[in-house]
Design a protein around this motif. Structure first.
Motif, short mmCIF file in Angstrom:
data_model
loop_
_atom_site.label_atom_id
_atom_site.label_comp_id
_atom_site.label_asym_id
_atom_site.label_seq_id
_atom_site.Cartn_x
_atom_site.Cartn_y
_atom_site.Cartn_z
N PRO A 2 0.83 -1.21 0.00
CA PRO A 2 0.00 0.00 0.00
C PRO A 2 0.86 1.25 0.00
N ILE A 3 0.36 2.30 -0.67
CA ILE A 3 1.03 3.60 -0.70
C ILE A 3 0.06 4.62 -0.11
N GLU A 4 0.53 5.38 0.87
CA GLU A 4 -0.32 6.38 1.51
C GLU A 4 0.27 7.77 1.36
N GLU A 5 -0.64 8.75 1.29
CA GLU A 5 -0.25 10.16 1.41
C GLU A 5 -0.66 10.60 2.81
N ILE A 6 0.29 11.12 3.57
CA ILE A 6 0.05 11.49 4.96
C ILE A 6 0.27 12.99 5.09
N ARG A 7 -0.79 13.71 5.36
CA ARG A 7 -0.73 15.16 5.54
C ARG A 7 -0.68 15.46 7.05
N ILE A 8 0.34 16.21 7.48
CA ILE A 8 0.47 16.56 8.89
C ILE A 8 0.49 18.08 9.02
N CYS A 9 -0.42 18.61 9.85
CA CYS A 9 -0.50 20.05 10.11
C CYS A 9 -0.16 20.31 11.58
N GLY A 10 0.38 21.47 11.82
CA GLY A 10 0.77 21.85 13.18
C GLY A 10 2.10 22.57 13.16
N THR A 11 2.81 22.55 14.29
CA THR A 11 4.14 23.14 14.37
C THR A 11 5.12 22.08 13.91
N VAL A 12 5.39 22.04 12.62
CA VAL A 12 6.17 20.94 12.03
C VAL A 12 7.27 21.42 11.09
N GLN A 13 7.54 22.73 11.09
CA GLN A 13 8.62 23.26 10.26
C GLN A 13 9.64 23.96 11.14
N GLY A 40 2.12 22.48 5.94
CA GLY A 40 2.83 21.74 6.98
C GLY A 40 3.84 20.82 6.35
N VAL A 41 3.67 19.50 6.54
CA VAL A 41 4.51 18.54 5.84
C VAL A 41 3.63 17.53 5.11
N LYS A 68 4.61 20.05 17.25
CA LYS A 68 3.28 19.71 17.74
C LYS A 68 2.42 19.30 16.56
N ILE A 69 1.87 18.09 16.63
CA ILE A 69 0.98 17.60 15.57
C ILE A 69 -0.45 17.96 15.93
#
Length: 807
Positions: A2-13, A40-41, A68-69
Motif C-alpha cells: 500500500p502507498i499512503e499520502e500522509i498530511r500533517i498540520c501543526g508546528t512541524v517546520q 505543513g509537511v 506539535k501535531i
C-alpha cells in the motif's frame, strides 16, 4: 504494497520534524518522501500495512520537543511513485496553512558545546540546532527555509553545510545553523565612540568583557535574540538607580536574569512549577516570591560558609516578587558564565517605546542610557518582548497544592503558536481582530485556529502604533491571511479601531464592533474550549476601563454571555473619573471621587480631620474638581474596579500623588499581603459591600466598605491589614452577587477575566469562594486576562455572529 499520502498540520517546520520522519521511516523500512509546504509537511510512504501503522504510532510518541501535531490525515496515494528509498524533498510553495514556531531557549546539547573547548561551537554566541534557537524573530516568509530568514545573508561553510544536510545530525535543516567561520559575529563598542582595546579588560573576548563591565558597575546594551536589552549589576544600588534615572523609569520593576537556578534560589522561593517554567524552551520571566533577605542593601549571611549581596531595593520598589529568567541564548550564557550574582535585563528602549531591534536605532536611542553596546550583525526581523508569567493556586479543583500557569504577557517563547478554537469555529471565513489600545495584540482566525500576535504594547505611543502596523502587515503576509471580517473594539477613539475601520472601508470588508468586556469573557470561554453554540454563562470582567453600551466607562461587569450576545446583570456603582485619563495615573482623584459620592465632604473633614488622606486631599483644588464633576466636564462615570483599587490604595498611603505606570497602586497594594494576614483577616470581620437593585440590574455599592475602612485608618490599623481585608472583602462581595444571580438565572459556570484578575490574591480567593458554591470556574492560563486577550475575544464573537447569519 500500500502507498499512503500522509498530511500533517501543526508546528512541524523548523523544529526537526523532517529528520525525525526520515529516521522513523527508515527504521520502519518505508519508501517514499517528505517535504515542507504551506500547509505543513506532506509524506508519501510505501510499505506493509503493519509498517505504516508502526510508523504513525512512533511519530506521535517520538515527536521532536518543539514540534506539535495538530492534525494527521491519511489517504491512499494514486499518483506516480518511483522511490526505492525514503528521501527528504525540497520545500513546495503552496497556500500557507502551517504554523511558525516560537523562538526557543538554547537546548542542553548546544549549551554543552558552547562551553566545550573541543567543540567547533566553543564560545560561539549563535549556536543552535533544530531543538532551539530563533524562529519568529528572524522569519520574513513561509515556508521556514533559510532563504526566508535573516540568515540568508550568511552562506554556510562546508562544515555547517555538511551538518545541515546530514539527516542523522540534530542540525539537519536547522535554518539558522552557523559557526565562527560563516555566521553572524559579535563586537563591543563604547557609547561615546571611543576605541576599545583588550588591555582595558581581563577578557577572553568581547562577550567576556561584558561580564567584566557589569561587575565594574557599567550599564551595557545587549543585542539579543529578538530585541535589545539593557543590563547592569542587580545588586549595585547606585548603578540600578542610575539606570532608572537614565531610562526615566521611576518605579516599574526591572526584570532579572541569573546564570542558573541556584543563584535564583538565593533570593526567591521556587515551587516545582516555577522551576519547570524557568527551564522550559519558552524561558519566560517568572514572578517569584522574595525570600525575607532577598531584597535590600549590603551582604546578608545565610550560612557560616556562604555570603551573597542582596538585590538592590530599586530593582523592584514596593514589590514582594522578583521577575527572574534564565539565559535563553548562547550569548547570555557566555556573558553570565563568571557572574555570581543576578543582573538587571530590561527592555532596550526609551520608556513606553518599543524595544530597539536595529543597531543604528539603538545607537541613536540608547546612547544616553548605556555606557557600552554589544552588537551583532544578524538582523532581527520581528520584535518580540520577553514573556511574563506567574504561578497561582488552582483553587477551582479544591486543592491549593495544585499549581497552574497564569500568563501576564504572551510573547517570546509562546507567540505565535496558534490556538485551536472550540467546536463550531472550524468552517468560519477568515477574520482579523484588531485588539484594544493598551497591552495590544491582534489576532487572525483561519481554518478553525487563532493566531494571536505577540504582545505589542500601548498604542497611545506613536512608535508603538507604528510597530503594531508593521507587525500586522508581516502576519497578514506570512499567513497569506485575507480577512472577510474585521473586528474592532467599540471605543471610537482607540487607534486600533480607527485603523480597522480604514482597512475595512479601503478593502470593502465587513466590520464588526465588539463590546470590550464581552470580548474579554469570550476570550476566556475560547481558551477553556467552550463550544460555539453553548448556553450562556456568567462572565465577570474586572478591569480599568472599557467602552460600555450606554456610552459610559465600564470596568466591573457581570454579564450573561454567549459568543453572540450578552446581558448585563450587575455592575459596580459608577463613580466619576475626575479629569478623565488623569485619574488613571493620579490615584487620589479616584479616592476623592469615591468619598464625595458616598459622603458629605464637610462631615468627612470634621470626623476624620486627623487622617493623612483627608489632609492630603484638602491640598488639592477641590472647588475646581467639584465643578468638573457637577458640570460633567471630562469626568465620565466609570464602574471600574481598577479605579476602585487605585482609590483604596491612595487612601492608605500607596502612591496617592501619582503612578509612574498603569496599575502601579493596585500592584503595590497587593504586594503588602502575606499568607499570615490572609488567615487572620478571614477569621475577623471584613469590609461590607452593599448590593442594590437599580434599573433591573444589581449595583455593588462600596459605601459601607469606605465607612469601615476610614474607621480602620482612624484607629491606626496598618496598611497590610487594610489591604488584606479589602482583597478578601471584594472576593466575598463578588461571591455574594453571584450567589444572588444564580437564584434568578441558570448559572453553573463563571468566567473570570479582565486585568484586575492579574491580581493573584483576588483571583485565588474569588476562585476559592465561588468553587465552594459548586460553581465551575473558568480562568485564563496561556492567554493573559488583561487587554492582550481582546483580539481573541473579538474574532470568536465575530465568527459566531457570522455563523448565525449563514445559518
Amino acid at each position: 504494497m500500500p502507498i499512503e499520502e500522509i498530511r500533517i498540520c501543526g508546528t512541524v517546520q523548523g523544529v526537526g520534524f523532517r529528520p525525525t520522519v526520515y529516521r522513523l521511516a527508515k527504521a520502519c523500512e518505508l519508501k517514499g518522501n517528505i517535504c515542507n509546504d504551506g500547509e505543513g509537511v506532506l509524506i508519501q510512504a510505501s510499505g506493509s500495512k503493519t509498517s505504516i501503522e508502526k510508523f504513525i504510532h512512533r511519530l506521535y510518541a517520538e515527536c521532536p520537543p518543539l514540534a506539535k501535531i495538530d492534525r494527521l490525515k491519511r489517504t491512499p496515494y494514486q499518483g506516480k511513485f518511483d522511490y526505492d528509498d525514503f528521501v527528504i524533498s525540497d520545500s513546495i510553495t503552496t497556500k500557507v496553512k502551517t504554523e511558525i514556531a516560537p523562538d526557543a531557549a538554547t537546548c542542553p546539547q548546544c549549551q554543552k558545546e558552547v562551553f566545550d573547548p573541543l567543540s567547533r561551537y566553543y564560545r560561539y554566541p549563535f549556536t543552535n540546532c533544530t531543538n532551539c534557537g530563533p524562529r519568529l524573530s528572524i522569519i520574513r516568509a513561509i515556508p521556514y527555509d533559510r532563504d526566508n530568514t535573516s540568515m540568508a545573508a550568511f552562506s554556510m561553510c562546508p562544515q555547517c553545510k555538511q551538518e545541515y544536510n546530514d539527516v542523522t545530525n540534530r542540525r539537519f535543516h536547522a535554518q539558522p545553523v552557523a559557526c565562527y567561520t560563516c555566521g553572524p559575529q559579535v563586537w563591543l563598542e563604547r557609547a561615546d565612540g571611543k576605541p576599545i582595546t583588550a588591555a582595558m579588560f581581563s577578557m577572553v573576548d568581547d562577550i567576556d568583557a561584558v561580564c567584566s563591565l557589569l561587575q565594574k558597575g557599567e550599564i551595557v546594551a545587549i543585542k539579543g535574540l529578538s530585541g535589545f536589552h539593557i543590563a547592569c549589576d542587580a545588586t549595585n544600588e547606585a548603578v540600578v538607580q542610575k539606570l532608572r534615572d537614565r531610562k526615566r523609569r521611576v518605579r516599574k520593576p526591572f526584570a532579572l536574569m541569573a546564570r542558573d537556578i541556584k543563584i535564583i534560589e538565593k533570593y526567591c522561593i521556587l515551587n516545582p512549577k516555577e522551576r519547570e517554567l524557568l527551564e522550559s524552551p519558552a524561558a519566560p520571566i517568572v514572578l517569584l516570591g522574595i525570600r525575607e533577605w532577598g531584597l535590600g542593601n549590603g551582604n546578608r549571611e545565610i550560612s557560616s560558609q556562604e555570603k551573597f549581596p542582596a538585590i538592590a531595593k530599586s530593582v523592584a520598589p514596593g514589590q514582594n516578587t522578583l521577575g527572574f529568567m534564565l539565559p535563553y541564548t548562547p550569548l547570555h550564557h557566555l556573558i553570565l558564565r563568571r557572574m555570581e550574582r543576578p543582573i538587571v535585563l530590561t527592555s532596550g528602549n526609551i520608556s513606553d517605546e518599543p524595544q530597539c531591534i536595529d543597531n543604528n536605532e539603538a545607537k541613536t536611542k540608547l546612547n544616553k542610557i548605556a555606557d557600552y553596546f554589544i552588537f551583532h550583525n544578524r538582523d532581527i526581523l520581528n520584535r518580540v518582548d520577553d514573556s511574563v508569567v506567574r504561578v497561582v493556586n488552582d483553587n477551582s479543583k479544591g486543592n491549593t497544592q495544585s499549581k497552574r500557569l497564569l500568563t501576564l504577557r504572551r510573547a517570546r517563547g509562546y507567540a505565535p503558536a496558534p490556538l485551536n478554537l472550540p467546536p463550531g469555529f472550524k468552517k468560519v471565513a477568515p477574520i482579523l481582530g484588531m485588539g484594544g489600545e493598551l497591552k495590544n495584540t491582534f489576532c487572525l482566525l483561519q481554518n478553525g485556529r487563532a493566531v494571536l500576535s505577540q504582545y505589542l504594547g500601548d498604542l497611545e505611543n506613536a512608535a508603538t502604533f507604528q510597530a503594531y502596523q508593521e507587525a500586522l502587515h508581516l502576519y497578514l503576509n506570512l499567513f497569506e491571511h485575507h480577512p472577510k471580517i474585521i473586528a474592532i473594539d467599540k471605543h471610537p477613539e482607540y487607534l486600533s479601531s480607527k485603523l480597522g475601520k480604514e482597512l475595512a472601508n479601503a478593502n470593502q470588508i465587513k466590520l464588526e464592533n465588539i463590546q470590550h468586556h464581552h470580548a474579554h469573557i469570550a476570550a476566556c470561554m475560547a481558551e477553556n474550549n467552550i463550544p460555539l453554540n453553548t448556553s450562556p454563562i456568567l462572565g465577570i470582567a474586572l478591569d480599568g476601563l472599557g467602552y460600555g453600551e450606554d456610552e459610559t466607562i465600564w470596568g466591573g461587569e457581570f454579564l450573561l454571555v454567549d459568543y453572540r450576545q450578552f446581558t448585563r446583570l450587575a455592575t459596580f456603582k459608577p463613580i466619576a473619573m475626575i479629569g478623565g485619563e488623569k485619574a488613571i495615573y493620579q490615584p487620589w482623584r479616584n479616592t476623592y471621587a469615591h468619598l464625595i459620592s458616598d459622603f458629605n465632604w464637610q462631615e468627612l473633614e470634621q470626623k476624620y480631620s486627623n487622617l493623612e488622606i483627608i489632609n492630603f486631599l484638602e491640598s488639592k483644588p477641590l472647588f475646581l474638581l467639584n465643578q468638573l464633576q457637577q458640570k460633567q466636564i471630562n469626568s465620565p462615570l466609570a464602574s471600574s474596579v481598577g479605579r476602585l483599587f487605585d482609590a483604596v490604595a491612595a487612601a492608605i498611603g500607596i502612591c496617592p500623588e501619582e503612578c509612574s505606570y498603569e496599575g502601579q497602586a493596585a500592584i503595590e497594594m497587593e504586594a503588602l499581603i502575606n499568607n499570615k494576614n490572609l488567615e487572620n483577616c478571614e477569621k475577623n470581620q471584613t469590609y461590607p459591600f452593599q448590593i442594590k437593585n437599580l434599573d433591573k440590574i444589581y449595583y455593588m455599592d462600596p459605601h459601607p466598605m469606605w465607612k469601615a475602612l476610614l474607621n480602620d485608618l482612624q484607629f491606626h490599623v496598618g496598611q497590610q491589614i487594610i489591604a488584606t481585608k479589602f482583597h478578601l472583602s471584594l472576593a466575598n462581595a463578588i461571591t455574594r452577587i453571584v450567589d444572588l444571580l444564580r437564584q434568578k438565572y441558570p448559572i453553573d459556570r463563571v468566567a473570570l477575566t479582565g486585568g484586575v484578575f492579574q491580581n493573584k490574591t483576588l483571583l485565588q480567593q474569588t476562585t476559592r469562594y465561588l468553587s465552594s458554591l459548586g460553581i465551575k470556574i473558568l480562568t485564563h492560563s496561556l492567554i493573559p486576562p488583561n487587554d492582550s486577550n481582546l483580539s481573541l475575544g473579538q474574532i470568536v464573537i465575530a465568527a459566531a455572529r457570522n455563523v448565525k447569519e449563514k445559518s
